[in-house]
Design an enzyme around this catalytic site. Sequence first.
Site, PDB file in Angstrom:
ATOM      1  N   ASP A  67      -9.269 -11.360  -4.547  1.00  0.00           N
ATOM      2  CA  ASP A  67      -8.831 -11.267  -3.154  1.00  0.00           C
ATOM      3  C   ASP A  67      -7.467 -11.905  -2.913  1.00  0.00           C
ATOM      4  O   ASP A  67      -6.917 -12.581  -3.785  1.00  0.00           O
ATOM      5  CB  ASP A  67      -9.886 -11.904  -2.216  1.00  0.00           C
ATOM      6  CG  ASP A  67     -10.416 -13.236  -2.747  1.00  0.00           C
ATOM      7  OD1 ASP A  67      -9.745 -13.854  -3.592  1.00  0.00           O
ATOM      8  OD2 ASP A  67     -11.497 -13.649  -2.312  1.00  0.00           O
ATOM      9  N   GLU A 149     -17.574 -11.752   3.783  1.00  0.00           N
ATOM     10  CA  GLU A 149     -18.138 -12.721   4.712  1.00  0.00           C
ATOM     11  C   GLU A 149     -19.506 -12.243   5.203  1.00  0.00           C
ATOM     12  O   GLU A 149     -19.855 -11.065   5.021  1.00  0.00           O
ATOM     13  CB  GLU A 149     -17.176 -12.876   5.894  1.00  0.00           C
ATOM     14  CG  GLU A 149     -15.772 -13.350   5.498  1.00  0.00           C
ATOM     15  CD  GLU A 149     -15.707 -14.824   5.110  1.00  0.00           C
ATOM     16  OE1 GLU A 149     -16.655 -15.343   4.491  1.00  0.00           O
ATOM     17  OE2 GLU A 149     -14.683 -15.461   5.420  1.00  0.00           O
TER      18      GLU A 149
END
Length: 263
Positions: A67, A149
């Site tokens: 990421d 998330e």
Amino acid sequence: MELIITPDYNHLSQTAADMIAEAIKSKPDCVLGLATGSTPMGTYQELIRKYQQQQLDFSQVKTFNLDEYLGIGMDLSLPYSQDQSYARFMHEQLFSNINLKPENIHIPNGLAPDPDKHCQDYEKMIIEAGGIDLQLLGIGGNGHIAFNEPGSSLASRTRVHPLHAKTLEDNYEMFYKKAKVAKQNMPSFALTMGVGTILESRHAVMIVCGQNKAKACAEAIEGPITSKVTASALQLHPGKVTIILDESAASGLTWSLSLAKKG
Ligand code: PGA
């Protein structure tokens, strides 16, 4: 799922680095998925040590990072652009100290002009490289893997995703306190491999350290599979999963302790 409980951070780092070294020795052109954060720093130190002692050759290895923050990044042809980019982290913590070829390094580009297309291209590049042989992972205090998330689809692919309030709070220290980045300028989105992308790696290796991860870790390993704790999706991984923990991170485990090996 293989669990290895190590006495402390040094042993954890050594165990993870040994596993990565084995992957490289058995397949010199292997594809590694790499993670950022404080947990893998010791693993990277150990890999650098092995390289310096000529125990390891990265010349044919390809890497894909999990990421990057949206809006920050690093152009490899230019000097470091922004201090908090994961690209910079990787160059400082690992890449500048080993013989990986720059063209074999892949990190989502937080400065890509069309981030959505860039994420789709990133997926294609992973496939073209033959898929990820070993994916190193950390876990967030909220149970995230990469920036998947709570609430992320367990089938998600590489995409732009908003950061959770807990992640923003965790980032406050690094961005605001250390680097004096104004609160309103802290990134609130990231480009991240999806849970589905991570589940396609042949071997997922998650490293977890510290009491502050014990709850998330127990939920991921022993809890129900839920998008509230995206690391729990590792229970669905069709290949091999290894979780290397230190004793504090393992302190929330109950029944699975009997399955754990000592590392
Ligand atoms: P950490 O982050 O290694 O800095 O604790 C892990 C993560 O959020 O994935």
